[in-house]
Design an enzyme around this catalytic site. Structure first.
Site, mmCIF file in Angstrom:
data_model
loop_
_atom_site.group_PDB
_atom_site.id
_atom_site.type_symbol
_atom_site.label_atom_id
_atom_site.label_comp_id
_atom_site.label_asym_id
_atom_site.label_seq_id
_atom_site.Cartn_x
_atom_site.Cartn_y
_atom_site.Cartn_z
ATOM 1 C CB VAL A 37 -0.882 0.001 1.269
ATOM 2 C CG1 VAL A 37 -1.640 1.306 1.398
ATOM 3 C CG2 VAL A 37 -1.845 -1.184 1.245
ATOM 4 C CG ASP A 38 0.872 4.496 -3.081
ATOM 5 O OD1 ASP A 38 -0.082 4.976 -2.441
ATOM 6 O OD2 ASP A 38 0.965 4.588 -4.324
ATOM 7 C CB SER A 39 2.615 7.589 1.140
ATOM 8 O OG SER A 39 3.014 7.997 -0.159
ATOM 9 N NE ARG B 252 -3.161 6.534 -6.075
ATOM 10 C CZ ARG B 252 -2.142 6.048 -5.370
ATOM 11 N NH1 ARG B 252 -0.959 5.910 -5.938
ATOM 12 N NH2 ARG B 252 -2.287 5.694 -4.118
#
Ligand SMILES: CC(C)(COP(=O)(O)OP(=O)(O)OC[C@H]1O[C@@H](n2cnc3c(N)ncnc32)[C@H](O)[C@@H]1OP(=O)(O)O)[C@@H](O)C(=O)NCCC(=O)NCCS
Lengths: 82, 321
Positions: A37-39, B252
Site C-alpha cells: 500500500v503506498d502513502s 490519483r
C-alpha cells in the site's frame, strides 16, 4: 467494537482502495512492505476509516501506523476515547 | 442613470490551446534526480510534461491559445471587448498579462485584467466572463488560462519538478444562441483560507512548495461534494454528463473524485498523463484537446472542477462549443 470487527472493516477498505486480498489482512502485516500500500493509498484508507469508524486519524498519527495491528489498536483507542 | 442592456445567457463559442515544444519525460527527470518512471506514473499519473523555452513567457503562450480560440469561434479580434487571463505564474505582478495579450492579438482597447485563483482560475474566469456577458458589461470575452510553472519550480526538487508544467488554454465567451439556452451553468465555488499554507510560493525568491499529503487528503474529501452540487444546481445527473474535466493535479486525485461523483461510464479527462499539472491552464487544455479529438461534441454538457492553492475551488457545468 471488537478488534476483529475493526480488522474486518479495515480489510474491506483495503480491498476497495488498494485492491488488497482480504485474506492477506492480518494484524502482523505491514501496510507498505507486506500489503504493497503506498502513502497516498494510506491517506485514502485513513479517510475511509475515519468515515466508517467515526474517529479522527491525523496525518502525523497516520505516519506511525505501520502494521494492520497498529491501525486496529489506534482505532480501538480512538473509539473508546470518543 | 441607465444600465447596460443585459442578455439572458452566455456560452462558450470556441476553444484553443497551446503546449510548448519541449517534452520532458519521466526518464529525463530520473536521469537528473532520485526518482523513477514507475514512481511518477503510479503516484501522480504523469508520463511526460511540456516545459516552455527560456524566453517563452506566460503572455506568449496565452497569445497562441487565445488566437486559436478566436479562430475556432469564427470571430475577429475586433469582436472582443474584454480579455481575462487566469494565471498565478507571471514573472512579476505588473504589468499583468491580459492587456499585452490583447494588443498582440489585435484586440482594440478591450477591458483587460488578470485573475489569480491558482488552479481554480479558469473556472473563476468563466464565471467572471459569463457574468460580464449577461450583465451587458461585455459582449465577447476572451478568457485564457496560461501558466509557466517552470519559472517558479525548483528543477532539482523532486517533489514538485515531476508534477508541474507549462501551457495555455483559452475560451471565447459570448451571448447564448437562444433566449433560453444556458451554456454556462451555476458556479459552486468557495475557499478554505485556514489551509493557506498547504501550497505556496513564500516570496519572490522562493520556489513553489506544497504539503503533498495534506493537499491530497483535502482534494479527495472536500471536492467530490462540490462536483455533485454543481451538477445538481445545473439540473444534470452526473451520469448524463458527456465528460468530467477536473483540474489535472494528480491522476490519483482525479480518480478518487470521479469515483465519488457517481458518474460511472462518463469519460474523465486524463490530460495530465502527457501535459503535467499546468494549474489554471489544465482545464481548458484538456477540454480543447478532448473537443479536437471528438471525445466531446458541440452542445455536450461537461463538468469542470478547478481546485488548488488558497485553498480555492470552483465547479461548473458548461456546454461544449
Ligand atoms: C506530491 C505527491 C505526489 C507526493 O506523494 P507522497 O506519497 O505524499 O510522497 P511522500 O513525500 O510521502 O513520499 C513517499 C515516499 O516516496 C518517496 N518519494 C517522494 N518523492 C519522490 C519522487 N519524486 N520520486 C521517487 N520517490 C519519491 C519518498 O522518499 C518516500 O519514500 P519512503 O516512504 O521510502 O520514505 C502527493 O502528495 C500529491 O500528489 N499530493 C497532491 C498534490 C497536488 O496535487 N497538488 C496540486 C494541487 S493544485
Amino acid at each position: 467494537m471488537a478488534n476483529e470487527e475493526i480488522r474486518e472493516g479495515l480489510a474491506e477498505i483495503l480491498e476497495e482502495v488498494a485492491g488488497v486480498q482480504p485474506d492477506d489482512v492480518s494484524e502482523d502485516k505491514t501496510f507498505t512492505d507486506d500489503l504493497d500500500v503506498d502513502s497516498l493509498s494510506m491517506v485514502e484508507i485513513a479517510l475511509a476509516a475515519e468515515e466508517r469508524f467515526g474517529v479522527k486519524i491525523p496525518d502525523d498519527e497516520l505516519a506511525n501506523l505501520k502494521t494492520v495491528g497498529d491501525a486496529v489498536t489506534f482505532i480501538e483507542k480512538a473509539k473508546a476515547a470518543a | 442613470m441607465r444600465i447596460s442592456p443585459a442578455v439572458p445567457g452566455a456560452r462558450i463559442l470556441g476553444l484553443g490551446e497551446y503546449q510548448p515544444a519541449t517534452v520532458v519525460t519521466n526518464a529525463d527527470l530520473a536521469a537528473r534526480m532520485d526518482t523513477s518512471d514507475e514512481w511518477i506514473r503510479t503516484r501522480v499519473g504523469i508520463r511526460s510534461r511540456r516545459i516552455a523555452g527560456p524566453t517563452e513567457s506566460v503572455a506568449d503562450m496565452a497569445v497562441i491559445a487565445g488566437g486559436k480560440a478566436l479562430a475556432a469561434a469564427g470571430l475577429d479580434p475586433t469582436d472582443v471587448d474584454l480579455v481575462i487571463v487566469a494565471t498565478c505564474t507571471m514573472p512579476s505582478p505588473i504589468p499583468h498579462a491580459a492587456a499585452q495579450v490583447a494588443a498582440r492579438l489585435g484586440i482594440p482597447a478591450p477591458g483587460a485584467y488578470d485573475l489569480n485563483a491558482a488552479c481554480a482560475g479558469f473556472v473563476y474566469g468563466l464565471t467572471a466572463a459569463a457574468s460580464a456577458v449577461t450583465s451587458g458589461a461585455a459582449n465577447r470575452v476572451l478568457l485564457v488560462g496560461a501558466e509557466k510553472l517552470s519559472d517558479w519550480v525548483d528543477r532539482d526538487d523532486r517533489s514538485t519538478a515531476i508534477i508541474f508544467a507549462d501551457g495555455a488554454g483559452a475560451a471565447v465567451v459570448g451571448p447564448a444562441a437562444t433566449e433560453d439556452e444556458v451554456g454556462i451553468g451555476p458556479v459552486v465555488w468557495g475557499s478554505t483560507g485556514e489551509q493557506v499554507d498547504l501550497i505556496r510560493i513564500a516570496d519572490r525568491n522562493s520556489y513553489l512548495w506544497q504539503e503533498g499529503q495534506a493537499v491530497f487528503r483535502w482534494a479527495t474529501t472536500a471536492l467530490a461534494p462540490v462536483a455533485v452540487e454543481a451538477c445538481r444546481r445545473a439540473g444534470i445527473a452526473p451520469t448524463d454528463l458527456a465528460a468530467f474535466v477536473p483540474h489535472q493535479a494528480n491522476l490519483r486525485i482525479i480518480e478518487a473524485i470521479a469515483r465519488r461523483l457517481g458518474a460511472a461510464g462518463v469519460p474523465v479527462a486524463d490530460d495530465i498523463v502527457d501535459a503535467g499539472n499546468t494549474s489554471s491552464a489544465s482545464i481548458p487544455l484538456a477540454l480543447a484537446r478532448m473537443a479536437a479529438r471528438g471525445d466531446v461534441r458541440p452542445g455536450d454538457p461537461v463538468l469542470l472542477l478547478g481546485f488548488g492553492a488558497g485553498l480555492t475551488y470552483a465547479g461548473q457545468v458548461v456546454l461544449c462549443p
